[in-house]
Scaffold this motif. Structure first.
Motif, PDB file in Angstrom:
ATOM      1  N   SER A 292      13.546   2.839   1.952  1.00 13.42           N
ATOM      2  CA  SER A 292      14.569   1.957   2.908  1.00 13.42           C
ATOM      3  C   SER A 292      13.811   1.514   3.977  1.00 13.42           C
ATOM      4  O   SER A 292      14.355   0.678   4.929  1.00 13.42           O
ATOM      5  CB  SER A 292      15.727   3.150   3.799  1.00 13.42           C
ATOM      6  N   LYS A 293      12.662   2.114   4.496  1.00 11.51           N
ATOM      7  CA  LYS A 293      11.943   1.777   5.543  1.00 11.51           C
ATOM      8  C   LYS A 293      10.451   0.853   5.443  1.00 11.51           C
ATOM      9  O   LYS A 293      10.052   0.261   6.204  1.00 11.51           O
ATOM     10  CB  LYS A 293      11.021   2.983   6.652  1.00 11.51           C
TER      11      LYS A 293
ATOM     12  N   THR B 248       8.591  -2.488   4.647  1.00  7.44           N
ATOM     13  CA  THR B 248       9.377  -4.176   4.959  1.00  7.44           C
ATOM     14  C   THR B 248      10.414  -4.612   3.733  1.00  7.44           C
ATOM     15  O   THR B 248      10.956  -5.858   4.160  1.00  7.44           O
ATOM     16  CB  THR B 248       8.344  -4.356   5.725  1.00  7.44           C
TER      17      THR B 248
ATOM     18  N   SER C 118      11.976  -3.513   1.250  1.00  6.80           N
ATOM     19  CA  SER C 118      13.339  -3.407   1.250  1.00  6.80           C
ATOM     20  C   SER C 118      14.348  -3.789   2.045  1.00  6.80           C
ATOM     21  O   SER C 118      14.859  -4.369   1.604  1.00  6.80           O
ATOM     22  CB  SER C 118      13.276  -1.546   0.960  1.00  6.80           C
ATOM     23  N   ARG C 119      14.148  -3.949   3.469  1.00  4.67           N
ATOM     24  CA  ARG C 119      14.899  -4.202   4.326  1.00  4.67           C
ATOM     25  C   ARG C 119      14.860  -6.177   4.618  1.00  4.67           C
ATOM     26  O   ARG C 119      16.314  -6.264   4.961  1.00  4.67           O
ATOM     27  CB  ARG C 119      14.181  -4.144   6.122  1.00  4.67           C
ATOM     28  N   TYR C 120      13.486  -6.475   3.580  1.00  5.97           N
ATOM     29  CA  TYR C 120      13.956  -7.934   3.439  1.00  5.97           C
ATOM     30  C   TYR C 120      15.084  -7.663   3.189  1.00  5.97           C
ATOM     31  O   TYR C 120      15.603  -9.300   2.840  1.00  5.97           O
ATOM     32  CB  TYR C 120      12.459  -8.966   3.693  1.00  5.97           C
TER      33      TYR C 120
ATOM     34  N   ASP D 141      18.583  -7.920   3.993  1.00  5.37           N
ATOM     35  CA  ASP D 141      19.269  -9.114   4.831  1.00  5.37           C
ATOM     36  C   ASP D 141      19.225  -9.775   3.983  1.00  5.37           C
ATOM     37  O   ASP D 141      20.207 -10.330   4.252  1.00  5.37           O
ATOM     38  CB  ASP D 141      18.398  -9.245   5.770  1.00  5.37           C
TER      39      ASP D 141
ATOM     40  N   HIS E 260      18.312   3.031  -3.036  1.00  2.00           N
ATOM     41  CA  HIS E 260      16.288   3.089  -2.481  1.00  2.00           C
ATOM     42  C   HIS E 260      15.941   3.955  -2.896  1.00  2.00           C
ATOM     43  O   HIS E 260      16.219   5.610  -3.631  1.00  2.00           O
ATOM     44  CB  HIS E 260      16.359   3.910  -0.885  1.00  2.00           C
TER      45      HIS E 260
END
Length: 319
Positions: free
Chosen positions: A74-75, A77, A79-81, A84, A98
């Motif tokens: 989850s941390k 890059t 994954s967050r991209y 979003d 995750h």
């Protein structure tokens, strides 16, 4: 007054099972030879993966899509991209799992002037060990499942339960399957790409390959062949063909996935098979006329107008 009749209809929710991918795309004049360098004329960073691309297509066409499958830590890059981007597209993310300390799949994609793409992808082998959320949670308000054949190790049991409950399960087969593969029967619709179809059946003719596989599964069977259209078996076991729409192709990336998403949505809408395949072919054709992978997937109004303009075109012919 019948207030229920006046209420807006809630679009069907399709559970899309697969591995989200972070795609780095380059437009090039030609795929570079071994040991050489090539200048790209354009670069873009988008989300990808068969199921994720299909989910984008479904939402653009008026359905609801929920993405399910493994993703990196989850941390991380990437994954967050991806989260979003999915949120921006209106795709549900609550079913994504995750995987701590793992890397989200990533691809480098080169698109040549003909629109053909060459892809290099990294998928962490540990991602295949994912455990999906509970079945009851996943199948709640689920009108259909759309998955890719490579996900069989972690979704076959879920698909079998969905079929048992009368929920359509559409499988995008883009690699050869074993003739003992559980998804052959844990599905309602199997849509092969031509090469995996022939490899699965060990037959060099698409039609004969479909007929061989039909002896092993009650599922609807079809084979997509790009500009040559789609070949499929009707309920009498007879071969039929749905022609592709001729268009000026600039980018084939994601076109097959948009086809599968549109087809799955059409199935939830109870479209007749011939109509569903034509609808999916139109969505894929329009996508091919635009750059951007699945982000170039058309809106519902675009597809309906496209089909309306081609009402006089041949619809299907016996194989």
């Amino acid at each position: 007054m019948n207030f229920h009749a006046e209420a807006p209809k809630i679009p069907p929710r399709i559970l899309c099972i697969g591995m989200p991918v972070r795609d780095l795309t380059f437009r090039v004049s030609g795929v570079p030879a071994r040991g050489s360098k090539e200048h790209a004329t354009h670069f873009d960073e988008i989300c990808g993966g068969n199921a994720l691309n299909a989910a984008i297509g479904i939402v653009r066409l008026g359905g609801r899509a929920s993405m399910c499958g493994p993703i990196g830590d989850s941390k991380e890059t990437s994954s967050r991209y991806i989260f979003d981007k999915l949120t921006h597209e209106g795709i549900e993310t609550k079913h994504i799992v995750h995987m701590p300390d793992l890397v989200t799949p990533i691809s480098t994609i080169m698109i040549d002037p003909s629109g053909e793409r060459t892809i290099v992808t990294f998928r962490d082998p540990e991602l295949w060990k994912v455990r999906l959320p509970p079945t009851e949670f996943l199948l709640d308000d689920c009108a259909a499942i759309l998955t890719e054949s490579r996900c069989a190790p972690f979704c076959t049991d879920l698909c079998a339960e969905a079929v048992r409950r009368g929920i359509p399960v559409i499988v995008d087969v883009d690699r050869a399957m074993s003739l003992r593969e559980g998804l052959l029967t844990a599905s309602s619709h199997l849509v092969f790409s031509s090469e995996p179809l022939q490899e699965t059946a060990d037959v060099t003719d698409d039609g004969q390959a479909l007929k061989k596989i039909a002896k092993l599964t009650p599922s609807f069977l079809a084979g997509t062949r790009g500009p040559r259209g789609t070949i499929w078996l009707n309920d009498k076991g007879e071969l039929e063909e749905t022609p592709a729409f001729p268009v000026h192709t600039v980018d084939t990336l994601g076109a097959g996935d948009v086809f599968h998403g549109a087809f799955a949505l059409a199935i939830t809408e109870k479209q007749e098979l011939r109509q569903a395949l034509r609808f999916a072919s139109a969505a894929a054709a329009l996508k091919c006329t635009r750059f951007g992978g699945a982000y170039a997937a058309p809106q519902r109004a675009d597809v309906e107008e496209f089909l309306h303009r081609r009402e006089d075109a041949p619809r299907a012919s016996p194989g």
